[in-house]
Design a protein around this motif. Structure first.
Motif, mmCIF file in Angstrom:
data_model
loop_
_atom_site.group_PDB
_atom_site.id
_atom_site.type_symbol
_atom_site.label_atom_id
_atom_site.label_comp_id
_atom_site.label_asym_id
_atom_site.label_seq_id
_atom_site.Cartn_x
_atom_site.Cartn_y
_atom_site.Cartn_z
ATOM 1 N N ARG A 280 0.808 -1.232 0.000
ATOM 2 C CA ARG A 280 0.000 0.000 0.000
ATOM 3 C C ARG A 280 0.842 1.283 0.000
ATOM 4 N N ASN A 281 2.084 1.174 0.536
ATOM 5 C CA ASN A 281 2.921 2.375 0.610
ATOM 6 C C ASN A 281 3.547 2.728 -0.742
ATOM 7 N N ASN A 282 3.599 1.746 -1.642
ATOM 8 C CA ASN A 282 4.161 1.974 -2.964
ATOM 9 C C ASN A 282 3.146 2.731 -3.839
ATOM 10 N N ILE A 283 3.627 3.735 -4.586
ATOM 11 C CA ILE A 283 2.692 4.498 -5.428
ATOM 12 C C ILE A 283 2.084 3.596 -6.499
ATOM 13 N N ASP A 284 2.908 2.735 -7.101
ATOM 14 C CA ASP A 284 2.395 1.826 -8.120
ATOM 15 C C ASP A 284 1.701 0.638 -7.465
ATOM 16 N N CYS A 285 0.607 0.935 -6.805
ATOM 17 C CA CYS A 285 -0.129 -0.105 -6.088
ATOM 18 C C CYS A 285 -1.620 0.111 -6.336
ATOM 19 N N ILE A 286 -2.330 -0.991 -6.557
ATOM 20 C CA ILE A 286 -3.783 -0.878 -6.808
ATOM 21 C C ILE A 286 -4.454 -0.238 -5.587
ATOM 22 N N GLY A 287 -5.253 0.787 -5.832
ATOM 23 C CA GLY A 287 -5.970 1.433 -4.736
ATOM 24 C C GLY A 287 -5.241 2.627 -4.139
ATOM 25 N N ASN A 288 -3.994 2.906 -4.602
ATOM 26 C CA ASN A 288 -3.295 4.109 -4.113
ATOM 27 C C ASN A 288 -3.808 5.315 -4.917
ATOM 28 N N ASN B 131 -9.722 2.893 0.532
ATOM 29 C CA ASN B 131 -9.284 1.780 1.380
ATOM 30 C C ASN B 131 -10.456 0.940 1.873
ATOM 31 N N ILE B 132 -11.598 1.633 2.100
ATOM 32 C CA ILE B 132 -12.779 0.908 2.611
ATOM 33 C C ILE B 132 -13.380 0.013 1.514
ATOM 34 N N ILE B 133 -13.400 0.543 0.285
ATOM 35 C CA ILE B 133 -14.048 -0.199 -0.817
ATOM 36 C C ILE B 133 -13.170 -1.394 -1.230
#
Lengths: 212, 202
Positions: free
Chosen positions: A110-118, B30-32
């Motif tokens: 999650r901390n990586n910019i190239d991450c799904i949902g960032n 983050n929730i979805i």
């Protein structure tokens, strides 16, 4: 003629890839014009009483104002969120997900910019994006239009009528109170002079044409 | 909101606001849960929504849903007396029916007209049918592409808005007034009949 063509070119670039935006912008203008005409329809309707007009006119004005506000706050927000869901890969199709896998983009770090949902990640900025462009844009446009239509239904058909009715009811009460007060004044205190005015006038040598 | 470019948004306060909007958006993301449409039918259906729903169809959808919600909300507005409530319901129903019908037809008509007059210049295509074709130097336009169709929809919608500047006043307002009065008369007749029946029963 050439500059007209260029202007159309700008229009093409601005909305060609993003029809959801167009629906938001044109929807607002349409509602303003419609409300303006409806105010006229109420004002010039003899079958509607003055008391009812004091409710219906503010109701129409509030309709336009609340519509614009809720359109930009609610519809735009819902559309923006839906766009983010697609551009960050949170909402995708099997082929988009496979493409992201090949590009090494996952939802693990999650901390990586190239991450799904960032929030900062955008599929469109990937080097190999043209490979998936057609399918991605078709999917994104569909989600955008669905989101802006849903947002419009929530803001224009649910929030606006409730808010405009409350505002118009307050305005009607104020207008009716004003009208009743004016009526009361006319009935209780008929036009004439007060005792103090009479005494003032009598103290003067002349009071109008009448000598006192 | 963060898309709006005010000068104030460029200073420290602006950066603070933008940062917080991003944080809120990230929180919502983050929730979805991650969702992948696996069914090809569903993906095709979503794609077809983007291709086929122009502002005309959207007006129709909004009108239909408005007819289901707005008169109901007006009828339950306890802040006003019964007579005002009845007039309000009659006006809302008339406005929705008239506005949706004219709005849909004008938008649809204008989009069709623009499509007919925005063909790309080619041998055998008359010049009058290319007057609304855009000029772009960076890339070659394709008349059958989705982007080009969206451009035609947008331009058609803008043309419809210009037409509606007049029809709102010339068609919508008088028709709404007519239908409002018609519905009010019907409601009054119904009430009179009811009171006559109950009077007779007495």
């Amino acid at each position: 003629m050439k500059s007209f063509g260029k202007m159309l070119g700008t229009l093409y670039k601005r909305y060609g890839e993003n029809p959801g935006n167009m629906l938001v912008h044109t929807g607002v203008l349409g509602w303003v014009l419609s409300s303006l005409a409806q105010v006229g329809a109420v004002v010039f309707n003899d079958k509607i009483s003055t008391a009812q007009k004091t409710f219906l006119v503010p109701q129409e004005i509030a309709d336009a104002a609340v519509n614009i506000l809720s359109f930009y706050v609610i519809t735009s927000s819902i559309k923006r969120l839906a766009s983010k869901l697609v551009s960050t890969g949170k909402l995708s199709t099997t082929s988009i997900r496979e493409f992201l896998k090949k590009e090494g983009v996952t939802s693990k770090n999650r901390n990586n910019i190239d991450c799904i949902g960032n929030i900062k990640f955008n599929i469109e900025k990937l080097d190999n994006f043209p490979k998936i462009k057609d399918e991605y844009l078709s999917f994104k446009n569909g989600i955008d239009v669905t989101a802006s239509t849903l947002g419009s239904i929530i803001s224009c058909n649910l929030i606006t009528p409730v808010a405009r009715n409350q505002y118009a009811a307050v305005k009607q009460k104020q207008a009716m109170a004003k009208m009743n007060k004016a009526e009361e004044n006319r009935v209780i205190y008929p036009k004439g002079i007060t005792m103090a005015q009479y005494q003032n006038n009598s103290a003067m040598h002349y009071s109008g044409n009448l000598k006192i | 909101m963060s898309g709006i470019n005010f000068p104030i948004m460029n200073n420290i306060f602006g950066r603070y606001v933008r940062k917080n909007i991003s944080r809120i958006e990230q929180g919502i993301l983050n929730i979805i849960p991650d969702t992948t449409y696996k069914s090809e039918k569903a993906v095709k259906f979503i794609g077809s929504i983007g291709k086929n729903i122009s502002s005309a169809e959207q007006r129709l959808i909004l009108g239909a849903s408005a007819l289901m919600s707005q008169p109901f909300i007006d009828a339950h507005n306890k802040r006003v007396d019964e007579d005002t409530r009845k007039v309000s319901v009659a006006k809302t129903i008339s406005k929705i029916i008239v506005g949706t019908t004219t709005g849909f037809l004008i938008r649809k008509g204008c989009i069709k007209a623009i499509k007919e007059c925005s063909k790309l210049p080619a041998p055998g295509v008359k010049k009058c049918r290319t007057i609304f074709a855009p000029e772009i130097d960076e890339f070659k336009l394709n008349e059958n592409s989705d982007d080009y169709k969206q451009y035609q929809n947008t331009f058609g919608t803008i043309a419809a808005l210009v037409v509606m500047m007049f029809t709102n006043f010339l068609i919508d307002a008088p028709l709404t007034k007519y239908f409002t009065n018609l519905l009010m008369d019907k409601s009054k007749n119904k009430e009179n009949n009811k009171s006559t029946v109950s009077g007779g029963a007495k």
